[in-house]
Design an enzyme around this catalytic site. Sequence first.
Site, PDB file in Angstrom:
ATOM      1  CE1 TYR A 240     -12.028   2.533  -8.890  1.00  0.00           C
ATOM      2  CE2 TYR A 240     -14.189   2.523  -9.771  1.00  0.00           C
ATOM      3  CZ  TYR A 240     -13.724   1.879  -9.148  1.00  0.00           C
ATOM      4  OH  TYR A 240     -13.529   0.736  -7.857  1.00  0.00           O
TER       5      TYR A 240
ATOM      6  CG  ASP B 218      -2.526   0.371   1.069  1.00  0.00           C
ATOM      7  OD1 ASP B 218      -2.071   2.006   0.617  1.00  0.00           O
ATOM      8  OD2 ASP B 218      -3.103   0.052   1.052  1.00  0.00           O
TER       9      ASP B 218
ATOM     10  CG  PHE C  68      -3.906   8.119  -2.944  1.00  0.00           C
ATOM     11  CD1 PHE C  68      -2.788   9.333  -3.185  1.00  0.00           C
ATOM     12  CD2 PHE C  68      -4.919   7.915  -3.600  1.00  0.00           C
ATOM     13  CE1 PHE C  68      -3.330  10.337  -4.170  1.00  0.00           C
ATOM     14  CE2 PHE C  68      -5.460   8.726  -4.516  1.00  0.00           C
ATOM     15  CZ  PHE C  68      -4.822  10.121  -4.282  1.00  0.00           C
TER      16      PHE C  68
END
Length: 312
Positions: A144, A32, A35
Amino acid sequence: MKRIIVTGGAGFLGSHLCERLLKENNHVIAIDNFFTGSKENISHLLDNKNFEIIINDIIEYIHVECDEIYNFACPASPIHYQRNPVHTFKTSIFGILNMLNLARDCKARILQASTSEVYGDPLEHPQKENYWGHVNPNGIRSCYDEGKRSAETLMMDYYRQYNTDIKIIRIFNTYGPRMNENDGRVVSNFIIQALQNIPITVYGDGSQTRSFCYCDDLIDGAIKMMNSENFIGPVNLGNPYEMTVLEFAKKIVDMTNSKSQIIFKDLPQDDPIKRQPDITLAKEKLNWKPDYKLEEGLKKTIEYFDNYLKNK
């Protein structure tokens, strides 16, 4: 003991997945860049000898020996993925390329956490996996939506060209503890507003529909998909019980005994009017369907946010 990578492992769903995989006696490597993920989401796992966290952005190359990869890394709420749309798109494209190359090199199985957003603002209702979608390729949500569609393309191309062992799930609206307070999603927005007795903001007239799946049910489905044989997907994972956003807002007010009033604001660009999964395929291929009733999951989620606000 399998070595399993969970990208986005400090995120809302990623942290629940890490927790579950550890309970099933696996060695879990969370990757990770924080963010949208949070160290608090995985703090209770750090003492587990079978858990490790690697701080890395998956758009950068990384090699970690593994047996399975769950690719959950990507901002998933409009507020966060629109904050840096270029990086969002890179996460979907460069990120999945890096993970697919890793899976190919390690001969690992890889599961892509895709999304119901691949259907866009659907003209088919409910949505089945063979529906190609109705997506704006150059709107504010495209980074997205089209990023996730492209990631599915790359998954299928690696499967066809390299015989990579792939799985694709399409996640519909999911909620539960550890949701990001500021992610702008309807569940967290409404609960936090209701607990604070401030106006609940409904976009449009509230007649748009959503279906909500509790996180534990979703994780069950993802793991069943990873462990399935002779089925690569894509497969819808979500709760087919549909309700309007306005009905949902009233339910939250009722469950929190809130004094909040409901107010209406303009509907954002390309916001889907309807969203409901057809889960026939998941029932047939995975023997999966959600078990949690909405009130049951909401009670746990409300408790989580109530404690969060008290300890803030």
